[in-house]
Design an enzyme around this catalytic site. Structure first.
Site, PDB file in Angstrom:
ATOM      1  CG  ASP A 121      -2.403   0.891   0.786  1.00  0.00           C
ATOM      2  OD1 ASP A 121      -3.285   0.048   1.652  1.00  0.00           O
ATOM      3  OD2 ASP A 121      -1.618   1.595  -0.056  1.00  0.00           O
TER       4      ASP A 121
HETATM    5  C1  GLC Z   1      -4.106   4.456  -0.197  1.00  0.00           C
HETATM    6  C2  GLC Z   1      -5.293   2.921   0.212  1.00  0.00           C
HETATM    7  C3  GLC Z   1      -5.493   1.974  -0.667  1.00  0.00           C
HETATM    8  C4  GLC Z   1      -5.332   2.717  -2.385  1.00  0.00           C
HETATM    9  C5  GLC Z   1      -3.231   3.034  -2.440  1.00  0.00           C
HETATM   10  C6  GLC Z   1      -3.586   3.848  -3.457  1.00  0.00           C
HETATM   11  O1  GLC Z   1      -3.207   4.535   0.502  1.00  0.00           O
HETATM   12  O2  GLC Z   1      -5.071   2.265   1.221  1.00  0.00           O
HETATM   13  O3  GLC Z   1      -5.786   1.212  -0.430  1.00  0.00           O
HETATM   14  O4  GLC Z   1      -5.252   1.443  -3.149  1.00  0.00           O
HETATM   15  O5  GLC Z   1      -3.201   4.201  -0.743  1.00  0.00           O
HETATM   16  O6  GLC Z   1      -4.170   5.410  -4.201  1.00  0.00           O
END
Ligand code: GLC
Length: 749
Positions: free
Chosen positions: A292
């Site tokens: 993430d």
């Molecule tokens: C965010 C979220 C995740 C998302 C990623 C890209 O922090 O936790 O669900 O897909 O970043 O935006």
């Protein structure tokens, strides 16, 4: 326009030869390494720096979904240091970036383009929690399919969805993004959404890679506070939180995203138990794992890594293939390999997984396949897509209360629309709304009612804002209410009050909306609440005060039309909650399939003191899992074909369901089973089957469920997935809070 400064990529010249001389075996369903030869040929050409480049993902500046660590992504693409970009879309912009990668780097390896296409791309469907309340797997697959068609028409070939985190705590804002509290239902929905995004052929230009997230147990964040600690037994983890990820894997999800949280003391980003033992080991997962947003960096504040370089080594050794936005693999991996802290073998495995997905998408064959301007013009926000969005919104809505049949609204009744969300076109598409437009494309409730009743036939007053103390608008609200036959109030949360980093300690309808409802109710007119929110709210007072309550969630682009369709009875609401609504925030986490404890409340002695309870608040939810009303009613007659089940045999449960009301309608028929005694304390009940049926008024249909011993398995203390002999009880009904009606014995000898 990016300055094109580099000569054409070597690979782009070699590639056609490379591919043609490598026989591509016909891909069997989920055959591993189907492009092995091509992948190995490309890998063999790559320098260490180019390999590391493939493991690096950066956000473009187009849309930002987190703290931006570094926006030199264009420069990084040019020197082959990036293998994927996210938050970039439109064929023009993505073609620009792809051209740099393919035509102006040494090897010309195409980029992946990822985006959070969670519940639609331009045509926005209800938030996933809302859509899950339709219990309509075909519909959820269809909306994911449409999302993939629209996203792929705008240059995107990878979505960071579906979010499959089981969630039982409404304080957690991300409960909005998933499929609720039940593992069985959540697993089926995970499959449906993955199949929708990926379709039958990843090489088609309207299918995209899906991503099962957030791996794992992110929904169990302590106290519902986002990014917080997760600590549980392996039994609970394998029973409740892991299965939806396994379900996504079983239908071939291409990628996984590890979660921010630590699990039992080990951050998911550095958790080889999750990534190597379970995912790449037991399950033999052949896709790739992306972190993430900067979650590798976050192992330093987790206290699990000395510094960012150490964090990168932990992540790669644990099985993380791609670094989202952290820039750590880019900065330190070469040195870590040279120092022997990370093996090039592990790096090669990560790069193989990523290249294989690029081959599967057909990007090496045609890197611009997702950049077709004709498709962008013709397949986005089409009438067909908007009609599906309206249907999905209607089917996601849950009728929570309807006293004295105040709904459906009577034709000709004088309607007053009151509340801060009546005219809303921004929040209505919810959080994580990708490229959804918040400046007028979405249909507000007000617009839908005006279209239906005529411009001058709708009374309206905002009354107050969602947040804030200003009640000066109350008098207008009271005035329009007095002129009306019935008042429809659209109230709830702002979309930013749910989703990521949006945990609440108080889950009431916020601001002065409650006081507004009270003021309007005091006019004596019938009051219908339409809720727009992304989590269960505490509604005990509203449940006593309002005459009807419709849970509309964030219903998406066509939300206003769908609200009107339901309120006027053009569509008979059939949605059922996939999350329990608590009476008080202090009850959380709250879920239907809880344990009985050694001191359950005895129905015959409800006031007994020394039992598992709260003072002054019942243990039960205000609205239980699986609950939802209809404009008609249903009667059940349930029978079983045997009282003793032996392994290998099937117990058939038949539910004859009759529409006993005056309207046609749909019913979600649910089967719940209770294992009365087991070697691990069993839940008081568990959903084991459901079927959504349509019944004309007066019509009766039989719904059959088949149970085998396999359906009664659980993890025993030794974590063996087994069934045990003993007594079971079951019921079939329209929600989870009903008495058991039948028993049977499982005999194993
Ligand atoms: C965010 C979220 C995740 C998302 C990623 C890209 O922090 O936790 O669900 O897909 O970043 O935006």
């Amino acid at each position: 326009m990016i300055a094109i400064t580099r000569k054409a990529g070597v690979l782009s010249l070699l590639l056609p030869v490379l591919i043609s001389c490598t026989d591509t075996p016909v891909r069997e369903e989920k055959e591993k390494d189907s492009f092995t030869a091509q992948v190995d040929s490309v890998l063999g050409l790559m320098t260490l720096e180019e390999k590391i480049g493939q493991t690096v993902l950066f956000t473009s500046g187009w849309d930002v979904t987190g703290p931006s660590m570094d926006d030199n992504y264009r420069e990084y693409i040019e020197n082959g240091s990036v293998g994927a970009v996210f938050n970039a879309f439109t064929t023009t912009y993505n073609r620009e970036l792809q051209q740099v990668a393919v035509e102006h780097t040494r090897l010309g390896i195409p980029l992946l383009f990822g985006y959070d296409v969670i519940h639609g791309h331009r045509t926005i469907f209800p938030i996933p929690l809302g859509e899950s309340a339709s219990w309509d797997l075909g519909l959820m697959e269809k909306t994911a399919r449409i999302a993939a068609v629209e996203a792929s028409a705008e240059g995107i070939n990878w979505t960071f969805a579906p979010m499959v985190d089981v969630a039982r705590d409404a304080r957690w804002g991300r409960i909005a993004e998933g499929a609720g509290e039940d593992t069985y239902l959540g697993s089926l929905i995970a499959k449906a959404r993955v199949k929708g995004f990926q379709g039958d052929d990843l090489a088609a230009n309207n299918t995209i890679l899906a991503c099962a997230k957030h791996y794992a147990a992110y929904g169990a964040a302590l106290a519902g506070r986002d990014y917080n600690t997760v600590d549980m037994s392996e039994n609970e983890f394998r029973t409740t939180y892991l299965p939806p990820f396994k379900a996504a894997h079983d239908v071939g999800v291409a990628t996984f995203m590890n979660s921010f949280n630590d699990l039992n003391g080990v951050p998911a980003t550095g958790n080889s138990f999750l990534l190597r033992d379970i995912l790449k080991g037991d399950w033999d997962f052949d896709g790739f794992v992306v972190t993430d947003y900067t979650s590798i960096n976050e192992m330093v504040p987790h206290g699990y890594a000395r510094d960012e370089k150490h964090a990168g080594e932990i992540a790669m050794n644990a099985g993380v293939d791609m670094d989202m936005q952290g820039g750590i693999y880019m900065k330190y991996l070469k040195q870590s390999i040279q120092e022997g802290k990370v093996s090039e073998k592990d790096l090669n495995d990560a790069v193989r997984r990523i290249l294989d997905m690029k081959f599967r998408l057909g990007l090496f064959e045609d890197p611009y396949r997702y950049m077709d301007k004709t498709r962008e013009k013709e397949e986005v926000l089409s009438e067909e897509h908007l009609e599906v969005a309206r249907d999905a919104a209607r089917k996601s809505m849950v009728l929570l209360k309807n006293d004295k049949e105040v709904l459906p609204l009577k034709q000709g009744a004088r309607i007053a629309l009151v509340g801060p969300l009546v005219k809303d076109e921004k929040n209505i598409i919810g959080n994580w709304a990708a490229a959804g437009d918040r400046e007028g494309t979405a249909v507000s409730v007000f617009e839908a009612f005006e279209e239906r009743l005529g411009k001058d036939n709708v009374l309206y007053a905002e009354g107050c804002k969602v947040l804030g103390e200003d009640t000066s608008g109350f008098k207008d609200a009271i005035a329009v209410a007095r002129k009306a036959d019935v008042v429809v109030m659209v109230v709830g949360e702002l979309e930013g009050m749910t989703g990521e980093a949006a945990s609440r300690t108080d889950i009431n309808i916020p601001g002065k909306q409650k006081e507004l409802i009270k003021a309007v109710k005091e006019t004596g007119k019938p009051v219908i609440l339409v809720l727009m929110n992304g989590r269960p709210l505490t509604l005990e007072w509203e449940n006593k005060t309002a005459d009807a309550i419709l849970e509309a969630w964030w219903p998406g682009t066509m939300g206003g039309y769908a609200v009107a369709d339901v309120l006027y009875g053009d569509y008979n609401p059939a949605g059922k909650l996939t999350v329990s609504f608590p009476r008080a925030v202090g009850q959380l986490p709250l879920y239907y399939n809880h344990k009985n404890t050694g001191r359950p409340i005895q129905p015959e002695d409800p006031d007994q003191k020394y039992v598992s309870r709260y003072l002054y608040t019942p243990n039960t939810p205000l609205y239980p899992f699986g609950y939802g009303l209809s404009y008609t009613s249903f009667a059940y007659e349930v029978s079983t074909d045997k009282q003793t089940l032996v392994p290998g045999e099937t117990l058939t449960i038949t539910a004859k369901v009759t529409n006993t009301g005056e309207r046609d309608g749909e019913e979600i028929v649910q089967l719940y089973v209770h294992d009365k005694v087991a070697s691990v304390t069993p839940p008081v009940k568990a959903l084991k089957g459901f079927e959504k049926i349509f019944l004309k008024k007066g019509e009766t249909k039989s719904v059959k469920f088949e149970l085998t011993a396999e359906d009664l398995k659980f993890f025993n203390p030794e974590l063996e997935w087994i069934y045990e002999p003993g007594m079971f009880e079951l019921f079939v009904g329209g929600h989870s809070d009903m008495p058991f009606t039948h028993t049977f014995e499982l005999k194993t000898e």
